[in-house]
Motif scaffolding. Sequence first.
Motif, mmCIF file in Angstrom:
data_model
loop_
_atom_site.group_PDB
_atom_site.id
_atom_site.type_symbol
_atom_site.label_atom_id
_atom_site.label_comp_id
_atom_site.label_asym_id
_atom_site.label_seq_id
_atom_site.Cartn_x
_atom_site.Cartn_y
_atom_site.Cartn_z
ATOM 1 N N GLY A 299 0.789 -1.226 0.000
ATOM 2 C CA GLY A 299 0.000 0.000 0.000
ATOM 3 C C GLY A 299 0.818 1.272 0.000
ATOM 4 N N GLY A 300 2.129 1.161 -0.150
ATOM 5 C CA GLY A 300 3.009 2.327 -0.146
ATOM 6 C C GLY A 300 4.346 1.984 0.472
ATOM 7 N N ASP A 301 5.322 2.863 0.311
ATOM 8 C CA ASP A 301 6.647 2.618 0.883
ATOM 9 C C ASP A 301 6.627 2.917 2.380
ATOM 10 O OD1 ASP A 301 9.362 2.005 0.963
ATOM 11 O OD2 ASP A 301 9.772 3.064 -0.911
ATOM 12 N N TRP A 302 7.791 2.813 3.020
ATOM 13 C CA TRP A 302 7.862 2.973 4.483
ATOM 14 C C TRP A 302 7.381 4.347 4.934
ATOM 15 C CZ3 TRP A 302 10.794 6.734 6.897
ATOM 16 C CH2 TRP A 302 11.706 7.415 6.092
ATOM 17 N N ASN A 303 7.618 5.371 4.105
ATOM 18 C CA ASN A 303 7.218 6.738 4.453
ATOM 19 C C ASN A 303 5.914 7.142 3.782
ATOM 20 O OD1 ASN A 303 8.221 6.768 1.879
ATOM 21 N ND2 ASN A 303 9.622 8.491 2.181
ATOM 22 N N GLN A 304 5.178 6.159 3.270
ATOM 23 C CA GLN A 304 3.889 6.397 2.628
ATOM 24 C C GLN A 304 2.819 5.487 3.211
ATOM 25 O OE1 GLN A 304 5.227 5.445 -1.325
ATOM 26 N NE2 GLN A 304 5.777 7.556 -1.811
ATOM 27 N N ASN A 305 2.944 5.225 4.505
ATOM 28 C CA ASN A 305 1.995 4.378 5.242
ATOM 29 C C ASN A 305 1.979 2.936 4.747
ATOM 30 O OD1 ASN A 305 1.043 6.484 6.971
ATOM 31 N ND2 ASN A 305 -0.203 7.255 5.271
ATOM 32 N N GLY A 306 3.084 2.478 4.186
ATOM 33 C CA GLY A 306 3.164 1.073 3.805
ATOM 34 C C GLY A 306 3.111 0.180 5.028
ATOM 35 N N SER A 307 2.487 -1.000 4.888
ATOM 36 C CA SER A 307 2.294 -1.886 6.036
ATOM 37 C C SER A 307 2.590 -3.329 5.655
ATOM 38 C CB SER A 307 0.865 -1.775 6.569
ATOM 39 O OG SER A 307 -0.056 -2.296 5.612
ATOM 40 N N CYS A 308 2.678 -4.186 6.667
ATOM 41 C CA CYS A 308 2.908 -5.618 6.438
ATOM 42 C C CYS A 308 2.194 -6.419 7.519
ATOM 43 C CB CYS A 308 4.401 -5.939 6.406
ATOM 44 S SG CYS A 308 5.377 -5.243 7.754
ATOM 45 N N LEU A 309 0.946 -6.129 7.732
ATOM 46 C CA LEU A 309 0.157 -6.818 8.754
ATOM 47 C C LEU A 309 -0.497 -8.062 8.162
ATOM 48 C CD1 LEU A 309 -1.429 -3.661 10.419
ATOM 49 C CD2 LEU A 309 0.292 -5.178 11.423
ATOM 50 N N LEU A 310 0.332 -8.986 7.729
ATOM 51 C CA LEU A 310 -0.160 -10.232 7.157
ATOM 52 C C LEU A 310 0.028 -11.362 8.158
ATOM 53 C CD1 LEU A 310 1.128 -8.399 4.661
ATOM 54 C CD2 LEU A 310 0.377 -10.381 3.340
ATOM 55 N N ASP A 311 -0.819 -12.393 8.051
ATOM 56 C CA ASP A 311 -0.773 -13.451 9.066
ATOM 57 C C ASP A 311 -0.284 -14.791 8.538
ATOM 58 O OD1 ASP A 311 -2.926 -14.171 7.534
ATOM 59 O OD2 ASP A 311 -4.395 -14.159 9.167
ATOM 60 N N LYS A 312 0.157 -14.826 7.285
ATOM 61 C CA LYS A 312 0.713 -16.068 6.754
ATOM 62 C C LYS A 312 1.622 -15.738 5.576
ATOM 63 C CE LYS A 312 -3.166 -17.035 3.629
ATOM 64 N NZ LYS A 312 -4.175 -18.048 3.246
ATOM 65 N N PRO A 313 2.489 -16.669 5.193
ATOM 66 C CA PRO A 313 3.369 -16.403 4.057
ATOM 67 C C PRO A 313 2.596 -16.208 2.760
ATOM 68 C CG PRO A 313 4.170 -18.265 5.355
ATOM 69 C CD PRO A 313 2.799 -17.947 5.863
ATOM 70 N N LEU A 314 3.234 -15.539 1.813
ATOM 71 C CA LEU A 314 2.663 -15.381 0.490
ATOM 72 C C LEU A 314 2.661 -16.718 -0.238
ATOM 73 C CD1 LEU A 314 4.523 -12.115 -0.676
ATOM 74 C CD2 LEU A 314 2.226 -12.274 0.327
ATOM 75 N N GLU A 315 1.767 -16.832 -1.218
ATOM 76 C CA GLU A 315 1.788 -17.977 -2.120
ATOM 77 C C GLU A 315 2.829 -17.733 -3.208
ATOM 78 O OE1 GLU A 315 0.059 -20.686 -1.673
ATOM 79 O OE2 GLU A 315 -1.147 -19.953 0.018
ATOM 80 N N GLU A 316 3.361 -18.808 -3.772
ATOM 81 C CA GLU A 316 4.373 -18.642 -4.819
ATOM 82 C C GLU A 316 3.836 -17.855 -6.004
ATOM 83 O OE1 GLU A 316 8.099 -20.942 -6.789
ATOM 84 O OE2 GLU A 316 6.619 -22.109 -5.659
ATOM 85 N N SER A 317 2.556 -18.012 -6.301
ATOM 86 C CA SER A 317 1.950 -17.296 -7.424
ATOM 87 C C SER A 317 1.887 -15.792 -7.207
ATOM 88 C CB SER A 317 0.542 -17.838 -7.682
ATOM 89 O OG SER A 317 -0.278 -17.666 -6.528
#
Length: 411
Positions: A299-317
Amino acid sequence: MMSNLKLSASVFPGIVFFSCLLLYLYSTLLPFYTTSPTESRNSQTPSLFAFSSSRPQPQCNLFRGNWVEDPSRKPIYDETCPFHRNAWNCLRNKRDNMDRINSWRWVPSECDLPRTDPTRFLGLMRNRRIGFVGDSLNENFLASFLCILRVADADAKRWKRKGAWRGAYFPKFNVTVGYHRAVLLAKYEWQPKQSALSDQDGQEGVFQVNVDTPADDWVNITDFYDVLIFNTGHWWSLDKFPKEKPLVFYKAGKPKLPLLGMHDGFKVVVKNMASYIQKTVPSKTLKFWRLQSPRHFYGGDWNQNGSCLLDKPLEESQLDLWFDPSNNGVNKEARQLNLLIEEALQGTDIQLLDLTHLSEFRADAHPSIWLGKKDAVAVWGQDCMHWCLPGLPDSWVDILSEQIRYRFERE
């Protein structure tokens, strides 16, 4: 009777000759139809050096595989480890979901990856030294390494010598592990703007990067360590060096003309640092270059309100969508810089430690908003670049220790 003896005497040399011929053919043709003991051992060795060298290489690729959830899997250290850095100590900072973050196990496609046995590893490395050189992602790596090894030696002490930023000494095994902070690897210095009439319009000055000169933090350690792990990359951005304070690249005390852009300068620095390593680090020293650790800003870079509030790993796709440079996303730089590193290191005996792909999956494993200080997110934004400890870097340690083990058990 005599005739029989004469017949036997005449036949015996023929039998001997025929037997010798069979033995010769058997010994000659056998290697084409059997696997040697060495080949058999190597085919089962769970490790891979990405670059070829004069030493025998293992057969299994530890860097390609998938993450498997294993609820019984637990970290071997906790928040009390004295080598933690507060912002990455996600247990102490009460980050959500830590049990699940640490329940995922990296499974290479073609073999098993054992967890690091700290007692066995330190025993193997007795009377040796291991050094990390680079930016804070190598420090993140180091903190995991030290906490894992301390399980085997509770008397481990902090160590800061030879210009090290931090490190530890394990007295039970006489093993030293140090980290030397050198974010660009090359030496760089701030040169302020000389006058208002300068042609550096809009600039406050420049950072002079001496592409052929190592940073002071590690220039004197080239023959001190038995294993060295290098990295650079996360400071090579306009966030760290904006147009008002750009990098200007110098060689032999003179600016390189035409002036180099960020990525061209990065490649020149990596190539020059690799050349310096080749010339000054003893050939017996095991040398690694860790490829980029990916970021997971959404949703944006570190200084653009980027976030990583995910609860599981990404899928390979999903990986290409996040990281392929052709998509021009905010997390593209890892793959971009990796290509430059791989090209710059061709022809060296520096082994690639390719931890990028397995780390791309782990959007769930960053400190995010749990940084240990109340105002940290407001000032710095979420941390979707470094990694929780315990966490993903523990799997990096498993891979590194396997590669080190492969080398030193065969000496």
